[in-house]
Scaffold this motif. Sequence first.
Motif, PDB file in Angstrom:
ATOM      1  N   TYR A  85       0.819  -1.213   0.000  1.00  0.00           N
ATOM      2  CA  TYR A  85       0.000   0.000   0.000  1.00  0.00           C
ATOM      3  C   TYR A  85       0.850   1.259   0.000  1.00  0.00           C
ATOM      4  CZ  TYR A  85      -3.871  -3.150   0.771  1.00  0.00           C
ATOM      5  OH  TYR A  85      -4.790  -4.164   0.631  1.00  0.00           O
ATOM      6  N   ILE A  86       1.956   1.217   0.708  1.00  0.00           N
ATOM      7  CA  ILE A  86       2.862   2.379   0.722  1.00  0.00           C
ATOM      8  C   ILE A  86       3.440   2.601  -0.667  1.00  0.00           C
ATOM      9  CG2 ILE A  86       5.075   3.242   1.591  1.00  0.00           C
ATOM     10  CD1 ILE A  86       4.349   1.782   4.273  1.00  0.00           C
ATOM     11  N   LEU A  87       3.987   1.543  -1.275  1.00  0.00           N
ATOM     12  CA  LEU A  87       4.583   1.680  -2.607  1.00  0.00           C
ATOM     13  C   LEU A  87       3.536   2.054  -3.652  1.00  0.00           C
ATOM     14  CD1 LEU A  87       7.107  -1.290  -2.628  1.00  0.00           C
ATOM     15  CD2 LEU A  87       7.623   1.146  -2.531  1.00  0.00           C
ATOM     16  N   TYR A  88       2.358   1.463  -3.541  1.00  0.00           N
ATOM     17  CA  TYR A  88       1.271   1.759  -4.475  1.00  0.00           C
ATOM     18  C   TYR A  88       0.934   3.258  -4.409  1.00  0.00           C
ATOM     19  CZ  TYR A  88      -3.050   0.849  -7.110  1.00  0.00           C
ATOM     20  OH  TYR A  88      -4.039   0.827  -8.068  1.00  0.00           O
ATOM     21  N   ALA A  89       0.768   3.772  -3.201  1.00  0.00           N
ATOM     22  CA  ALA A  89       0.414   5.184  -3.020  1.00  0.00           C
ATOM     23  C   ALA A  89       1.524   6.115  -3.507  1.00  0.00           C
ATOM     24  CB  ALA A  89       0.109   5.464  -1.544  1.00  0.00           C
ATOM     25  N   VAL A  90       2.759   5.791  -3.186  1.00  0.00           N
ATOM     26  CA  VAL A  90       3.891   6.622  -3.615  1.00  0.00           C
ATOM     27  C   VAL A  90       4.008   6.631  -5.135  1.00  0.00           C
ATOM     28  CG1 VAL A  90       6.422   6.795  -3.589  1.00  0.00           C
ATOM     29  CG2 VAL A  90       5.167   6.422  -1.453  1.00  0.00           C
ATOM     30  N   GLU A  91       3.916   5.438  -5.743  1.00  0.00           N
ATOM     31  CA  GLU A  91       4.013   5.373  -7.204  1.00  0.00           C
ATOM     32  C   GLU A  91       2.858   6.132  -7.856  1.00  0.00           C
ATOM     33  OE1 GLU A  91       4.623   2.265 -10.919  1.00  0.00           O
ATOM     34  OE2 GLU A  91       4.613   1.454  -8.871  1.00  0.00           O
ATOM     35  N   PHE A  92       1.650   5.987  -7.305  1.00  0.00           N
ATOM     36  CA  PHE A  92       0.508   6.716  -7.844  1.00  0.00           C
ATOM     37  C   PHE A  92       0.755   8.236  -7.772  1.00  0.00           C
ATOM     38  CE2 PHE A  92      -3.420   9.079  -7.223  1.00  0.00           C
ATOM     39  CZ  PHE A  92      -4.099   8.760  -8.389  1.00  0.00           C
ATOM     40  N   LEU A  93       1.221   8.717  -6.636  1.00  0.00           N
ATOM     41  CA  LEU A  93       1.454  10.163  -6.486  1.00  0.00           C
ATOM     42  C   LEU A  93       2.495  10.680  -7.477  1.00  0.00           C
ATOM     43  CD1 LEU A  93       1.313  10.598  -2.605  1.00  0.00           C
ATOM     44  CD2 LEU A  93      -0.311  11.470  -4.305  1.00  0.00           C
ATOM     45  N   PHE A  94       3.594   9.953  -7.621  1.00  0.00           N
ATOM     46  CA  PHE A  94       4.626  10.374  -8.583  1.00  0.00           C
ATOM     47  C   PHE A  94       4.080  10.383 -10.009  1.00  0.00           C
ATOM     48  CE2 PHE A  94       7.834   9.420  -5.258  1.00  0.00           C
ATOM     49  CZ  PHE A  94       8.545  10.617  -5.339  1.00  0.00           C
ATOM     50  N   ARG A  95       3.318   9.367 -10.336  1.00  0.00           N
ATOM     51  CA  ARG A  95       2.760   9.302 -11.694  1.00  0.00           C
ATOM     52  C   ARG A  95       1.671  10.359 -11.906  1.00  0.00           C
ATOM     53  NH1 ARG A  95       5.173   5.463 -14.304  1.00  0.00           N
ATOM     54  NH2 ARG A  95       6.082   3.701 -13.201  1.00  0.00           N
ATOM     55  N   TRP A  96       0.920  10.677 -10.879  1.00  0.00           N
ATOM     56  CA  TRP A  96      -0.106  11.720 -10.980  1.00  0.00           C
ATOM     57  C   TRP A  96       0.554  13.073 -11.224  1.00  0.00           C
ATOM     58  CZ3 TRP A  96      -4.075  13.069  -6.573  1.00  0.00           C
ATOM     59  CH2 TRP A  96      -5.132  13.801  -7.114  1.00  0.00           C
ATOM     60  N   ILE A  97       1.634  13.318 -10.511  1.00  0.00           N
ATOM     61  CA  ILE A  97       2.395  14.554 -10.722  1.00  0.00           C
ATOM     62  C   ILE A  97       2.951  14.582 -12.148  1.00  0.00           C
ATOM     63  CG2 ILE A  97       4.515  15.783 -10.074  1.00  0.00           C
ATOM     64  CD1 ILE A  97       3.914  14.752  -7.145  1.00  0.00           C
ATOM     65  N   ASN A  98       3.478  13.451 -12.597  1.00  0.00           N
ATOM     66  CA  ASN A  98       4.074  13.354 -13.929  1.00  0.00           C
ATOM     67  C   ASN A  98       3.038  13.521 -15.042  1.00  0.00           C
ATOM     68  OD1 ASN A  98       6.243  12.797 -15.807  1.00  0.00           O
ATOM     69  ND2 ASN A  98       5.334  10.778 -16.063  1.00  0.00           N
TER      70      ASN A  98
END
Length: 100
Positions: free
Chosen positions: A47-60
């Motif tokens: 869940y931590i990695l999923y959320a972090v990856e989602f946030l980075f990709r959302w920013i991107n």
Amino acid sequence: MGKNFIAVTIWPVIVVKKAEYKDDILLITHEKIHLRQQLELLVVFFYILYAVEFLFRWINYKNAMKAYENISFEVEAYSNEKDEDYLKHRKTFSFIKYYR
């Protein structure tokens, strides 16, 4: 569960929006892949990695749906949901090769 989602996997349960979705082999295979990913990462780290990856990709991408579609966990699940035997031959931490 958001309006665009028909299922979510929260270890150890797959929750579907409508009862008829439980018979959708592609959907259930997709969600079982998430169960394996969660298990490998001791659930909380998934869940931590999923959320972090989602946030980075959302920013991107500046687009939540595009961010979701490009999360490595989702790319692995979508890429292999048609193979009902995928989990029988899947290597541990296979989601890593889908990180792009």
